[in-house]
Design a protein around this motif. Structure first.
Motif, short mmCIF file in Angstrom:
data_model
loop_
_atom_site.label_atom_id
_atom_site.label_comp_id
_atom_site.label_asym_id
_atom_site.label_seq_id
_atom_site.Cartn_x
_atom_site.Cartn_y
_atom_site.Cartn_z
N THR A 26 40.33 67.83 52.57
CA THR A 26 41.49 66.94 52.48
C THR A 26 41.59 66.33 51.09
OG1 THR A 26 41.40 66.42 54.84
CG2 THR A 26 42.61 64.90 53.44
N GLY A 27 40.45 65.90 50.54
CA GLY A 27 40.45 65.33 49.20
C GLY A 27 40.90 66.33 48.15
N ILE A 28 40.47 67.58 48.29
CA ILE A 28 40.88 68.62 47.34
C ILE A 28 42.37 68.88 47.45
CG2 ILE A 28 40.58 71.04 46.69
CD1 ILE A 28 37.71 70.85 47.73
N GLU A 29 42.87 68.94 48.68
CA GLU A 29 44.29 69.20 48.88
C GLU A 29 45.15 68.11 48.26
OE1 GLU A 29 47.12 70.53 52.58
OE2 GLU A 29 46.00 68.66 52.77
N LYS A 30 44.75 66.87 48.39
CA LYS A 30 45.52 65.76 47.82
C LYS A 30 45.59 65.87 46.30
CE LYS A 30 44.73 62.38 51.50
NZ LYS A 30 44.10 61.07 51.86
N ARG A 31 44.50 66.33 45.68
CA ARG A 31 44.48 66.48 44.23
C ARG A 31 45.28 67.69 43.80
NH1 ARG A 31 39.74 68.57 42.56
NH2 ARG A 31 38.66 67.01 43.80
N GLY A 32 45.36 68.72 44.64
CA GLY A 32 46.18 69.88 44.34
C GLY A 32 45.49 70.96 43.53
N ARG A 33 44.22 70.86 43.30
CA ARG A 33 43.47 71.92 42.60
C ARG A 33 42.00 71.83 43.00
NH1 ARG A 33 40.92 70.05 37.81
NH2 ARG A 33 41.35 67.84 37.36
N ILE A 34 41.32 72.95 42.85
CA ILE A 34 39.92 73.02 43.24
C ILE A 34 39.07 73.40 42.04
CG2 ILE A 34 40.20 75.42 44.02
CD1 ILE A 34 38.05 74.82 46.14
N LEU A 35 37.98 72.69 41.86
CA LEU A 35 37.06 72.94 40.75
C LEU A 35 36.00 73.96 41.18
CD1 LEU A 35 36.56 69.24 39.60
CD2 LEU A 35 38.20 70.92 38.72
N PRO A 36 35.39 74.65 40.21
CA PRO A 36 34.38 75.66 40.56
C PRO A 36 33.25 75.12 41.43
CG PRO A 36 35.01 75.88 38.26
CD PRO A 36 35.67 74.63 38.76
N GLU A 37 32.75 73.91 41.11
CA GLU A 37 31.64 73.36 41.90
C GLU A 37 32.10 73.00 43.32
OE1 GLU A 37 33.14 70.07 39.08
OE2 GLU A 37 32.71 72.23 39.02
N GLU A 38 33.41 72.65 43.45
CA GLU A 38 33.93 72.36 44.78
C GLU A 38 34.05 73.62 45.62
OE1 GLU A 38 36.70 68.43 43.91
OE2 GLU A 38 37.50 70.43 43.47
N ARG A 39 34.36 74.72 44.97
CA ARG A 39 34.44 75.97 45.73
C ARG A 39 33.07 76.38 46.26
NH1 ARG A 39 34.43 81.43 45.83
NH2 ARG A 39 36.04 82.32 47.17
N LYS A 40 32.02 76.05 45.53
CA LYS A 40 30.67 76.33 46.03
C LYS A 40 30.42 75.57 47.33
CE LYS A 40 28.70 77.20 41.44
NZ LYS A 40 27.71 76.73 40.42
N PHE A 41 30.88 74.31 47.38
CA PHE A 41 30.76 73.55 48.62
C PHE A 41 31.62 74.17 49.72
CE2 PHE A 41 32.18 70.29 51.58
CZ PHE A 41 30.98 69.71 51.96
N LEU A 42 32.81 74.64 49.34
CA LEU A 42 33.69 75.30 50.29
C LEU A 42 33.02 76.53 50.88
CD1 LEU A 42 36.75 75.05 51.24
CD2 LEU A 42 37.19 76.90 49.63
N LEU A 43 32.34 77.29 50.04
CA LEU A 43 31.63 78.48 50.49
C LEU A 43 30.53 78.10 51.48
CD1 LEU A 43 30.99 81.50 50.28
CD2 LEU A 43 29.63 81.01 48.25
N ARG A 44 29.76 77.06 51.16
CA ARG A 44 28.69 76.62 52.06
C ARG A 44 29.27 76.10 53.39
NH1 ARG A 44 26.63 74.44 47.20
NH2 ARG A 44 27.40 72.36 47.78
N SER A 45 30.40 75.40 53.30
CA SER A 45 31.02 74.87 54.52
C SER A 45 31.47 76.01 55.44
CB SER A 45 32.22 74.00 54.15
OG SER A 45 31.84 72.88 53.40
N ALA A 46 32.09 77.03 54.85
CA ALA A 46 32.53 78.18 55.64
C ALA A 46 31.33 78.87 56.30
CB ALA A 46 33.30 79.16 54.76
N GLN A 47 30.26 79.01 55.56
CA GLN A 47 29.07 79.65 56.11
C GLN A 47 28.46 78.82 57.24
OE1 GLN A 47 26.89 80.02 52.44
NE2 GLN A 47 27.70 82.06 52.00
N MET A 48 28.43 77.49 57.05
CA MET A 48 27.89 76.62 58.09
C MET A 48 28.75 76.67 59.35
SD MET A 48 25.07 75.16 57.25
CE MET A 48 25.01 73.78 58.39
#
Length: 463
Positions: free
Chosen positions: A435-457
């Motif tokens: 939700t925080g990323i969506e509000k900002r409107g862009r995703i940073l490389p380190e945030e995508r790493k968290f996104l990847l871990r979240s999807a895996q979890m």
């Protein structure tokens, strides 16, 4: 396959003399209802026509007459208008698709259902060692009845996959890929190949149960057979190859063997499409969508996906293949840097269980996805240049929006899926972060790493 096995007039040309006659129809003059009036390779021409046609010229004259008091203003206005048109060809094309075009290729639930019922029926016993010969023959007969040409050497629809030597040291065959082709008619582009595929094997049976595999992957094979049927009467510029892979469930053996012993040079394969499990919904959630992975390696395919006709109500979400890993037959093609797309509706509670039966397939959804894939294949087979592989994957906000869709559905009190306290914590954490990323409107490389871990979890703990 080595060069000495190549057929005359290109790597996939038919040796029979009647091939060219049936497939030489000019698309521009065809009266076939399946031939579309609008193609991706004509976007720029469509935009030009919209900008310079009679209606637009009349609009320009009217506006100019209103502004005649100041000719400089008129010139500026017209310049801005023309610049806007030329800068927005995809917007204009999208409007044309939405308003004026009916789907070029339509597949109904009644057409895909019989394939699923047979392939996941009791006679095929889960399409293991006993059922796979019946399944492969069923597919071959379908290809042959459509007039599609056999793909493999010896004028065969079958590519034997060798197995380990038996106890006497004799060679064995552990499976067969089944494939056919629709030869392109363009003198230059017919040597370029678009592959559409699905695997037809499954887990078979044991002493306790049969594993029907209705979604995995009778659904994908039904798409393959119906797309082949819709394309068979067409005359396309490139050659389209239809492949049913064997032994996917045993480590992608069929697709690995196919690419290690290709019936055409690897460099001739311009795009690869496969579908695996396209008849249900991720985790049993109420998500009317198909997930498409691989576009990050050929981002030029995205405007095509946006523009092609698809059934009303069908959504699609693009995500990077690194979010799911190697889950199907796209793996070997990705490793060879061949542009690819993988279509799937995701795993569900009946995945790899005896409960994956034909009565649980969402046939309207399966038909809609099949039609979308068919329209995509037509575009790829006719456009001037196929989207190319890029070494640097390009991802965007689509993955964030997908994570929000899934977590929102999981957290919905109306959903009947039982969620434990630890699972709820993981889901809530992923949802809040996205939700925080969506509000900002862009995703940073380190945030995508968290996104990847979240999807895996989520995949490990919830699905």
């Amino acid at each position: 396959m080595t060069s000495e096995h190549r057929r005359p007039n290109g790597p996939l040309a038919k040796t029979n003399s009647d091939c060219g006659n049936r497939q030489s129809k000019d698309l521009s003059t065809s009266d076939c209802p399946c031939i579309r009036k609008f193609r991706y390779n004509r976007y720029s021409q469509q935009s030009h026509n919209l900008a310079t046609g009679p209606e637009s010229q009349r609009t320009i004259r009217e506006e100019s007459s209103h502004m005649a008091l100041n000719w400089k203003t008129s010139v500026v206005w017209m310049s801005v208008w023309i610049l806007w048109v030329t800068a927005n060809p995809y917007l204009l094309a999208a409007q044309e698709v939405e308003i004026d075009l009916r789907p070029a290729l339509e597949i109904s639930a009644q057409e895909v259902m019989p394939h699923v019922m047979f392939l996941a029926g009791p006679e095929l016993k889960g399409r293991g060692k006993v059922g796979r010969p019946l399944a492969s023959t069923y597919i071959q007969h379908h290809f042959q009845s459509l007039g599609l040409l056999p793909l493999f050497t010896g004028n065969s629809y079958f590519q034997p996959i060798p197995g380990p030597a038996d106890e006497n040291g004799q060679k064995t065959t552990q499976g067969h890929n089944v494939a056919a082709m629709l030869v392109g008619h363009d003198p230059l582009l017919k040597d370029e190949v678009i592959i559409v595929s699905a695997h037809y094997d499954h887990l078979g049976f044991n002493d306790e149960a049969v594993y029907p595999g209705a979604d995995d992957n009778a659904s994908g094979v039904s798409m393959l057979l119906e797309v082949a049927e819709k394309l068979a009467p067409m005359s396309l510029e490139r050659t389209v190859v239809f492949v049913a892979f064997d032994l996917e469930e045993r480590g992608l053996i069929g697709s690995r063997w196919f690419l290690a012993h290709p019936p055409c040079p690897k460099e001739a394969i311009k795009y690869f499409i496969t579908a695996d499990m396209i008849g249900r919904s991720l985790g049993g959630l109420d998500i009317p969508a198909v997930f498409i992975t691989g576009s990050e390696r050929s981002p030029a395919v995205r405007p095509i996906l946006d523009a092609i006709p698809r059934a009303s109500g069908l959504e699609y979400h693009m995500l990077g293949v690194d979010l799911i890993g190697t889950r199907s037959d796209y793996g070997p093609f990705r490793d060879e840097e061949i542009p690819f797309l993988f279509f799937s509706t995701g795993e569900h509670p009946d995945y790899h269980s005896p409960r994956d039966t034909p009565d649980k397939i969402e046939y309207e959804k399966l038909a809609a996805i099949s039609g979308m894939i068919g329209n995509l294949v037509v575009e790829l087979a006719t456009m001037p240049q196929v989207p190319a592989w890029t070494d640097t994957p390009e991802t965007g906000m689509e993955e964030v929006q997908l994570l929000l869709t899934v977590t929102r559905e999981l957290l919905d009190p109306k959903h009947d899926k039982e969620i434990t306290a630890p699972q709820r914590f993981i889901i809530t954490q992923a949802h809040n972060y996205a939700t925080g990323i969506e509000k900002r409107g862009r995703i940073l490389p380190e945030e995508r790493k968290f996104l990847l871990r979240s999807a895996q979890m989520l995949m490990l703990s919830v699905f």
